[in-house]
Design an enzyme around this catalytic site. Structure first.
Site, PDB file in Angstrom:
ATOM      1  N   CYS A   1       3.096   8.676   0.609  1.00 27.04           N
ATOM      2  CA  CYS A   1       3.746   7.857   1.632  1.00 27.04           C
ATOM      3  C   CYS A   1       4.021   6.480   1.013  1.00 27.04           C
ATOM      4  O   CYS A   1       3.099   5.798   0.571  1.00 27.04           O
ATOM      5  CB  CYS A   1       2.811   7.767   2.836  1.00 27.04           C
ATOM      6  SG  CYS A   1       3.480   6.783   4.171  1.00 27.04           S
TER       7      CYS A   1
ATOM      8  N   GLU B   1       0.809  -1.204   0.000  1.00 27.03           N
ATOM      9  CA  GLU B   1       0.000   0.000   0.000  1.00 27.03           C
ATOM     10  C   GLU B   1       0.853   1.270   0.000  1.00 27.03           C
ATOM     11  O   GLU B   1       1.938   1.299   0.581  1.00 27.03           O
ATOM     12  CB  GLU B   1      -0.901   0.001   1.237  1.00 27.03           C
ATOM     13  CG  GLU B   1      -1.913  -1.121   1.191  1.00 27.03           C
ATOM     14  CD  GLU B   1      -2.710  -1.261   2.469  1.00 27.03           C
ATOM     15  OE1 GLU B   1      -3.908  -1.577   2.368  1.00 27.03           O
ATOM     16  OE2 GLU B   1      -2.157  -1.067   3.561  1.00 27.03           O
TER      17      GLU B   1
ATOM     18  N   CYS C   1       7.206  -2.655  16.384  1.00 27.41           N
ATOM     19  CA  CYS C   1       6.733  -1.533  17.214  1.00 27.41           C
ATOM     20  C   CYS C   1       5.330  -1.874  17.732  1.00 27.41           C
ATOM     21  O   CYS C   1       4.467  -2.300  16.961  1.00 27.41           O
ATOM     22  CB  CYS C   1       6.711  -0.239  16.406  1.00 27.41           C
ATOM     23  SG  CYS C   1       8.311   0.174  15.690  1.00 27.41           S
TER      24      CYS C   1
ATOM     25  N   CYS D   1       7.006  -6.042   8.354  1.00 24.61           N
ATOM     26  CA  CYS D   1       8.123  -5.337   8.989  1.00 24.61           C
ATOM     27  C   CYS D   1       8.597  -6.161  10.182  1.00 24.61           C
ATOM     28  O   CYS D   1       7.788  -6.764  10.889  1.00 24.61           O
ATOM     29  CB  CYS D   1       7.667  -3.965   9.462  1.00 24.61           C
ATOM     30  SG  CYS D   1       9.004  -2.984  10.179  1.00 24.61           S
TER      31      CYS D   1
ATOM     32  N   CYS E   1      -1.056   6.417  10.132  1.00 29.01           N
ATOM     33  CA  CYS E   1       0.221   5.889  10.618  1.00 29.01           C
ATOM     34  C   CYS E   1       0.035   4.564  11.335  1.00 29.01           C
ATOM     35  O   CYS E   1      -0.803   4.452  12.221  1.00 29.01           O
ATOM     36  CB  CYS E   1       0.843   6.871  11.608  1.00 29.01           C
ATOM     37  SG  CYS E   1       1.393   8.361  10.823  1.00 29.01           S
TER      38      CYS E   1
ATOM     39  N   CYS F   1       1.935  -0.547  16.147  1.00 27.86           N
ATOM     40  CA  CYS F   1       1.820  -0.596  14.688  1.00 27.86           C
ATOM     41  C   CYS F   1       1.235  -1.921  14.211  1.00 27.86           C
ATOM     42  O   CYS F   1       1.604  -2.986  14.675  1.00 27.86           O
ATOM     43  CB  CYS F   1       3.212  -0.389  14.082  1.00 27.86           C
ATOM     44  SG  CYS F   1       3.253  -0.606  12.305  1.00 27.86           S
TER      45      CYS F   1
HETATM   46 FE1  SF4 Z   1       7.844  -1.275  11.169  1.00 26.48          FE
HETATM   47 FE2  SF4 Z   1       5.497  -0.342  11.983  1.00 26.48          FE
HETATM   48 FE3  SF4 Z   1       7.678   0.104  13.446  1.00 26.48          FE
HETATM   49 FE4  SF4 Z   1       7.358   1.343  11.058  1.00 26.48          FE
HETATM   50  S1  SF4 Z   1       6.101   1.626  12.907  1.00 26.48           S
HETATM   51  S2  SF4 Z   1       9.219   0.356  11.835  1.00 26.48           S
HETATM   52  S3  SF4 Z   1       6.298  -0.264   9.894  1.00 26.48           S
HETATM   53  S4  SF4 Z   1       6.730  -1.918  13.021  1.00 26.48           S
END
Ligand code: SF4
Length: 346
Positions: A106, A93, A117, A113, A335, A120
């Site tokens: 973006c 995306e 985090c 990933c 985000c 996220c």
């Molecule tokens: Fe990865 Fe999400 Fe952290 Fe960005 S915010 S580095 S996409 S886990």
């Protein structure tokens, strides 16, 4: 898998080598790059300033990859989320965000990933794979083709799915294509790379390409940051901020720190003062982003009053600290919301 080369992923130097191997004149490489990046040709057959014989020779060894949006979701705030499909079946995306006086795209750099985090969605299932340089560049090609930008160039932020600096070489290759006069010819002022804090790659980035840097900070001390972002255990704030201080900034440039405000976790007045102490002396802007609530995560959005109070403390200490309400939350484009359901091949 085709053994033919994808022309979108090649640098001018590599196109020149390829032209040489095919017995084409040196200047043909520039003509080819113009077709790909400026005229956005989708196939070699449309390169009409190459003879039919040249096009056939090129087609035998190369192709032009491209993305067509599989779905476009439009938010009531004007942002749009583009879903593209890779040839091996993964969804990725990109988000178009209209802002006052300019448009921002973006971009994603990975499927999933590995950074984990806690706030996220994208990294929920870990890393699936890195995107290729062509898959990064093709997000820009496809959206610029679909949108009536005219002469206006959008800003590009590497803040979509994935940690750009964990796919370092490919991200830098794509950025070079976006910056180069033979490529898209974007101004370096228009490109921002965001990182969760991969310190060694931050140092390299500053040397390799003249782009803006954004750091996803989200905490004013190591204890909270390590709780939110596992990368902090490896590269704690002291190391991260030392790298930020050393990052080469062109005149008038500033580092952007992203700070997601989470109720009861990092939004107290004491956190604002601690944050100001940490960032003292770094030319920077702090984007305050009230957390986007989503069912998969237990965190809460702070109330407007505490967000304003946090901002006021930073303002009083002479920091620029705009409040950024993340756009596109109604289409899961805000985000940390990207890629929530798109990680498996169809
Ligand atoms: Fe990865 Fe999400 Fe952290 Fe960005 S915010 S580095 S996409 S886990």
């Amino acid at each position: 898998m085709s053994s033919r080369k994808d022309l979108v992923s090649l640098s001018l130097q590599e196109l020149e080598l390829l032209a040489g191997e095919l017995g084409l004149e040196h200047y043909r490489a520039r003509q080819i790059s113009q077709w790909i990046f400026q005229k956005r040709a989708r196939d070699i057959g449309s390169m009409t300033n190459l003879s039919k014989d040249m096009r056939m020779r090129l087609e035998a060894v190369a192709f032009i990859s491209s993305f067509a949006p599989e779905r476009i979701d439009s938010s009531k705030d004007g942002s749009k989320k583009y879903l593209f499909r890779t040839t091996d079946g993964f969804g990725l995306e990109s988000v178009l965000i209209p802002e006052t006086g300019h448009i921002t795209l973006c971009l994603s750099t990975q499927i999933g990933c590995a950074m984990g985090c806690r706030f996220c969605h994208t990294g929920r299932d870990g890393l699936v794979r890195n995107l290729t340089a062509a898959e990064i560049v093709n997000q820009v090609r496809a959206i610029m083709e679909a949108e009536p930008f005219g002469e206006a160039m959008p800003n590009l932020v590497f803040m979509g799915m994935g940690e750009p600096l964990a796919n370092y070489d490919i991200t830098v290759r794509a950025i070079r294509t976006l910056l180069s006069p033979w490529g898209f010819n974007f101004s370096h002022r228009r490109i921002t790379v965001s990182t969760a804090g991969l310190v060694p790659q931050m140092k390299r980035l500053g040397e390799d390409v003249p782009v803006n840097l954004a750091i996803s900070l989200n905490a004013s001390n190591d204890e909270t940051r390590s709780r939110l972002m596992p990368v902090n255990k490896k590269y704690p704030l002291r190391d991260l901020l030392a790298a930020a201080r050393q990052f080469p900034l062109a005149a008038r440039k500033r580092i952007t720190f992203e700070y997601i405000l989470i109720k009861g976790l990092n939004d107290a007045a004491a956190n604002a003062r601690e944050l100001a102490g940490l960032l003292k002396g770094i030319p920077c802007k702090i984007n305050l982003i009230p957390f986007n609530e989503h069912p998969a995560v237990d965190f809460k959005k702070p109330d407007e009053r505490s967000v304003r109070a946090f901002q006021k403390i930073l303002h009083d200490l002479n920091f620029t600290a705009p409040i950024r309400h993340s756009k596109g939350s109604d289409i899961a484009a805000a985000c940390g919301q990207l890629g929530a359901v798109l990680h498996s091949p169809q």
